[in-house]
Scaffold this motif. Structure first.
Motif, PDB file in Angstrom:
ATOM      1  N   PRO A 108      45.485  55.632 -27.158  1.00  0.00           N
ATOM      2  CA  PRO A 108      45.521  56.938 -26.508  1.00  0.00           C
ATOM      3  C   PRO A 108      45.653  58.061 -27.546  1.00  0.00           C
ATOM      4  CG  PRO A 108      46.912  55.401 -25.334  1.00  0.00           C
ATOM      5  CD  PRO A 108      46.511  54.726 -26.631  1.00  0.00           C
ATOM      6  N   ASP A 109      44.993  59.169 -27.276  1.00  0.00           N
ATOM      7  CA  ASP A 109      44.982  60.306 -28.184  1.00  0.00           C
ATOM      8  C   ASP A 109      45.220  61.571 -27.355  1.00  0.00           C
ATOM      9  OD1 ASP A 109      44.651  62.039 -30.305  1.00  0.00           O
ATOM     10  OD2 ASP A 109      42.477  61.805 -30.415  1.00  0.00           O
ATOM     11  N   GLY A 110      46.452  62.077 -27.397  1.00  0.00           N
ATOM     12  CA  GLY A 110      46.778  63.268 -26.629  1.00  0.00           C
ATOM     13  C   GLY A 110      47.161  62.976 -25.195  1.00  0.00           C
ATOM     14  N   THR A 111      47.376  61.718 -24.876  1.00  0.00           N
ATOM     15  CA  THR A 111      47.791  61.299 -23.538  1.00  0.00           C
ATOM     16  C   THR A 111      48.685  60.072 -23.682  1.00  0.00           C
ATOM     17  OG1 THR A 111      46.960  60.838 -21.305  1.00  0.00           O
ATOM     18  CG2 THR A 111      45.807  59.770 -23.114  1.00  0.00           C
ATOM     19  N   SER A 112      49.347  59.708 -22.617  1.00  0.00           N
ATOM     20  CA  SER A 112      50.237  58.545 -22.674  1.00  0.00           C
ATOM     21  C   SER A 112      49.446  57.248 -22.520  1.00  0.00           C
ATOM     22  CB  SER A 112      51.279  58.629 -21.556  1.00  0.00           C
ATOM     23  OG  SER A 112      50.658  58.444 -20.297  1.00  0.00           O
ATOM     24  N   ASP A 113      50.064  56.148 -22.919  1.00  0.00           N
ATOM     25  CA  ASP A 113      49.452  54.835 -22.719  1.00  0.00           C
ATOM     26  C   ASP A 113      49.122  54.630 -21.245  1.00  0.00           C
ATOM     27  OD1 ASP A 113      49.862  54.364 -25.414  1.00  0.00           O
ATOM     28  OD2 ASP A 113      50.970  52.493 -25.122  1.00  0.00           O
ATOM     29  N   SER A 114      50.082  54.936 -20.367  1.00  0.00           N
ATOM     30  CA  SER A 114      49.874  54.676 -18.943  1.00  0.00           C
ATOM     31  C   SER A 114      48.741  55.517 -18.370  1.00  0.00           C
ATOM     32  CB  SER A 114      51.162  54.884 -18.149  1.00  0.00           C
ATOM     33  OG  SER A 114      51.606  56.219 -18.269  1.00  0.00           O
ATOM     34  N   GLU A 115      48.584  56.753 -18.827  1.00  0.00           N
ATOM     35  CA  GLU A 115      47.479  57.593 -18.339  1.00  0.00           C
ATOM     36  C   GLU A 115      46.130  57.067 -18.827  1.00  0.00           C
ATOM     37  OE1 GLU A 115      49.533  61.968 -17.823  1.00  0.00           O
ATOM     38  OE2 GLU A 115      49.007  61.298 -19.842  1.00  0.00           O
ATOM     39  N   ALA A 116      46.060  56.653 -20.083  1.00  0.00           N
ATOM     40  CA  ALA A 116      44.799  56.121 -20.626  1.00  0.00           C
ATOM     41  C   ALA A 116      44.451  54.796 -19.948  1.00  0.00           C
ATOM     42  CB  ALA A 116      44.911  55.944 -22.139  1.00  0.00           C
ATOM     43  N   ILE A 117      45.443  53.952 -19.733  1.00  0.00           N
ATOM     44  CA  ILE A 117      45.206  52.683 -19.042  1.00  0.00           C
ATOM     45  C   ILE A 117      44.708  52.944 -17.622  1.00  0.00           C
ATOM     46  CG2 ILE A 117      46.356  50.653 -18.057  1.00  0.00           C
ATOM     47  CD1 ILE A 117      48.117  50.674 -20.658  1.00  0.00           C
ATOM     48  N   ALA A 118      45.335  53.873 -16.927  1.00  0.00           N
ATOM     49  CA  ALA A 118      44.919  54.199 -15.558  1.00  0.00           C
ATOM     50  C   ALA A 118      43.488  54.718 -15.528  1.00  0.00           C
ATOM     51  CB  ALA A 118      45.869  55.222 -14.946  1.00  0.00           C
ATOM     52  N   LEU A 119      43.100  55.512 -16.521  1.00  0.00           N
ATOM     53  CA  LEU A 119      41.733  56.042 -16.590  1.00  0.00           C
ATOM     54  C   LEU A 119      40.716  54.906 -16.664  1.00  0.00           C
ATOM     55  CD1 LEU A 119      39.616  58.332 -17.048  1.00  0.00           C
ATOM     56  CD2 LEU A 119      40.105  58.061 -19.498  1.00  0.00           C
ATOM     57  N   PHE A 120      40.893  54.008 -17.633  1.00  0.00           N
ATOM     58  CA  PHE A 120      39.905  52.939 -17.810  1.00  0.00           C
ATOM     59  C   PHE A 120      40.014  51.869 -16.718  1.00  0.00           C
ATOM     60  CE2 PHE A 120      39.725  54.947 -21.949  1.00  0.00           C
ATOM     61  CZ  PHE A 120      38.357  55.136 -22.035  1.00  0.00           C
ATOM     62  N   ASP A 121      41.208  51.630 -16.232  1.00  0.00           N
ATOM     63  CA  ASP A 121      41.363  50.708 -15.111  1.00  0.00           C
ATOM     64  C   ASP A 121      40.550  51.228 -13.917  1.00  0.00           C
ATOM     65  OD1 ASP A 121      43.010  48.252 -14.246  1.00  0.00           O
ATOM     66  OD2 ASP A 121      43.359  49.681 -12.614  1.00  0.00           O
ATOM     67  N   GLY A 122      40.617  52.516 -13.660  1.00  0.00           N
ATOM     68  CA  GLY A 122      39.850  53.115 -12.573  1.00  0.00           C
ATOM     69  C   GLY A 122      38.351  53.049 -12.802  1.00  0.00           C
ATOM     70  N   ILE A 123      37.928  53.319 -14.029  1.00  0.00           N
ATOM     71  CA  ILE A 123      36.499  53.236 -14.363  1.00  0.00           C
ATOM     72  C   ILE A 123      35.988  51.814 -14.141  1.00  0.00           C
ATOM     73  CG2 ILE A 123      34.854  53.296 -16.295  1.00  0.00           C
ATOM     74  CD1 ILE A 123      36.467  55.737 -17.356  1.00  0.00           C
ATOM     75  N   TYR A 124      36.728  50.834 -14.631  1.00  0.00           N
ATOM     76  CA  TYR A 124      36.298  49.438 -14.488  1.00  0.00           C
ATOM     77  C   TYR A 124      36.296  49.005 -13.015  1.00  0.00           C
ATOM     78  CZ  TYR A 124      37.352  49.150 -19.547  1.00  0.00           C
ATOM     79  OH  TYR A 124      37.400  49.339 -20.899  1.00  0.00           O
ATOM     80  N   ARG A 125      37.350  49.365 -12.265  1.00  0.00           N
ATOM     81  CA  ARG A 125      37.422  48.989 -10.842  1.00  0.00           C
ATOM     82  C   ARG A 125      36.273  49.625 -10.053  1.00  0.00           C
ATOM     83  NH1 ARG A 125      41.601  46.016  -9.768  1.00  0.00           N
ATOM     84  NH2 ARG A 125      43.409  46.144 -11.129  1.00  0.00           N
ATOM     85  N   ASP A 126      36.053  50.920 -10.267  1.00  0.00           N
ATOM     86  CA  ASP A 126      34.955  51.607  -9.568  1.00  0.00           C
ATOM     87  C   ASP A 126      33.617  51.014  -9.967  1.00  0.00           C
ATOM     88  OD1 ASP A 126      36.865  53.242  -8.411  1.00  0.00           O
ATOM     89  OD2 ASP A 126      36.382  55.007  -9.637  1.00  0.00           O
ATOM     90  N   GLY A 127      33.464  50.678 -11.245  1.00  0.00           N
ATOM     91  CA  GLY A 127      32.222  50.095 -11.715  1.00  0.00           C
ATOM     92  C   GLY A 127      31.940  48.737 -11.088  1.00  0.00           C
ATOM     93  N   LEU A 128      32.963  47.896 -11.006  1.00  0.00           N
ATOM     94  CA  LEU A 128      32.770  46.577 -10.409  1.00  0.00           C
ATOM     95  C   LEU A 128      32.560  46.665  -8.900  1.00  0.00           C
ATOM     96  CD1 LEU A 128      35.178  44.309 -12.492  1.00  0.00           C
ATOM     97  CD2 LEU A 128      32.737  44.760 -12.814  1.00  0.00           C
ATOM     98  N   ALA A 129      33.184  47.644  -8.263  1.00  0.00           N
ATOM     99  CA  ALA A 129      32.920  47.865  -6.835  1.00  0.00           C
ATOM    100  C   ALA A 129      31.470  48.295  -6.632  1.00  0.00           C
ATOM    101  CB  ALA A 129      33.879  48.920  -6.277  1.00  0.00           C
ATOM    102  N   ALA A 130      30.956  49.141  -7.519  1.00  0.00           N
ATOM    103  CA  ALA A 130      29.548  49.562  -7.437  1.00  0.00           C
ATOM    104  C   ALA A 130      28.632  48.361  -7.665  1.00  0.00           C
ATOM    105  CB  ALA A 130      29.266  50.659  -8.454  1.00  0.00           C
ATOM    106  N   LEU A 131      28.997  47.491  -8.615  1.00  0.00           N
ATOM    107  CA  LEU A 131      28.203  46.285  -8.858  1.00  0.00           C
ATOM    108  C   LEU A 131      28.164  45.425  -7.604  1.00  0.00           C
ATOM    109  CD1 LEU A 131      26.693  44.247 -10.651  1.00  0.00           C
ATOM    110  CD2 LEU A 131      28.948  43.402 -11.388  1.00  0.00           C
ATOM    111  N   ALA A 132      29.291  45.234  -6.946  1.00  0.00           N
ATOM    112  CA  ALA A 132      29.335  44.448  -5.715  1.00  0.00           C
ATOM    113  C   ALA A 132      28.426  45.065  -4.662  1.00  0.00           C
ATOM    114  CB  ALA A 132      30.769  44.336  -5.201  1.00  0.00           C
ATOM    115  N   GLY A 133      28.432  46.383  -4.560  1.00  0.00           N
ATOM    116  CA  GLY A 133      27.561  47.058  -3.614  1.00  0.00           C
ATOM    117  C   GLY A 133      26.096  46.875  -3.942  1.00  0.00           C
ATOM    118  N   THR A 134      25.761  46.956  -5.225  1.00  0.00           N
ATOM    119  CA  THR A 134      24.371  46.774  -5.657  1.00  0.00           C
ATOM    120  C   THR A 134      23.884  45.372  -5.330  1.00  0.00           C
ATOM    121  OG1 THR A 134      24.623  48.406  -7.428  1.00  0.00           O
ATOM    122  CG2 THR A 134      22.819  46.830  -7.650  1.00  0.00           C
ATOM    123  N   LEU A 135      24.755  44.377  -5.522  1.00  0.00           N
ATOM    124  CA  LEU A 135      24.379  42.990  -5.244  1.00  0.00           C
ATOM    125  C   LEU A 135      24.512  42.631  -3.766  1.00  0.00           C
ATOM    126  CD1 LEU A 135      25.916  41.206  -8.347  1.00  0.00           C
ATOM    127  CD2 LEU A 135      23.495  41.339  -7.754  1.00  0.00           C
ATOM    128  N   GLY A 136      25.031  43.544  -2.979  1.00  0.00           N
ATOM    129  CA  GLY A 136      25.148  43.267  -1.548  1.00  0.00           C
ATOM    130  C   GLY A 136      26.276  42.328  -1.204  1.00  0.00           C
TER     131      GLY A 136
END
Length: 137
Positions: A108-136
């Motif tokens: 993390p750079d200018g933010t806390s560990d927990s905020e940076a983790i939450a950011l990428f955790d959200g990106i990955y979760r949203d991305g995998l949900a989109a993948l599930a939608g794409t694959l039906g």
């Protein structure tokens, strides 16, 4: 250094999942918020454009077709981290389907560990949900 990992089990074969997500330039095929991906440097650099016009540049660090895995770093992005390294992997679960694992490590750079983790955790979760939608799924 901080890290996060998100997994999603899917009722599709690992081969089918990898066919969709295994290309380094394939993000727009399954991730709706990435509208464009342009490869350069012999396919080792991808310049991504998101729906808001933001640009992210990522470098392919390793690719292994046999294990359905690739690893990449961020060369340029508006994220508050340095030293970002991510791995996208598809695991064969046999007749149960496949598991997609998306993980990242970063400082993390200018933010806390927990905020940076939450950011990428959200990106990955949203991305995998989109993948599930794409694959039906």
């Amino acid at each position: 250094m901080a890290s996060t990992t998100v997994t999603l089990d899917m009722p599709h074969s690992a081969g089918r999942i990898w066919q969709l997500i295994g290309g380094f330039g394939s993000l727009p095929d399954w991730l709706p918020y990435i509208t464009d991906s342009r490869l350069s440097d012999g396919g080792r650099l991808r310049t991504l454009t998101n729906a808001d016009g933001g640009v992210i540049v990522e470098r392919l660090e390793a690719f292994d077709e046999a294990t359905r895995t690739y690893r990449y770093s961020i060369a340029q992005a508006p994220f508050p981290v340095t030293g970002y390294l991510s791995t996208l992997r598809v695991i064969d679960l046999g007749p149960e389907g496949g598991r997609v694992e998306w993980s990242g490590t970063f400082t993390p750079d200018g933010t806390s560990d927990s905020e940076a983790i939450a950011l990428f955790d959200g990106i990955y979760r949203d991305g995998l949900a989109a993948l599930a939608g794409t694959l039906g799924t």
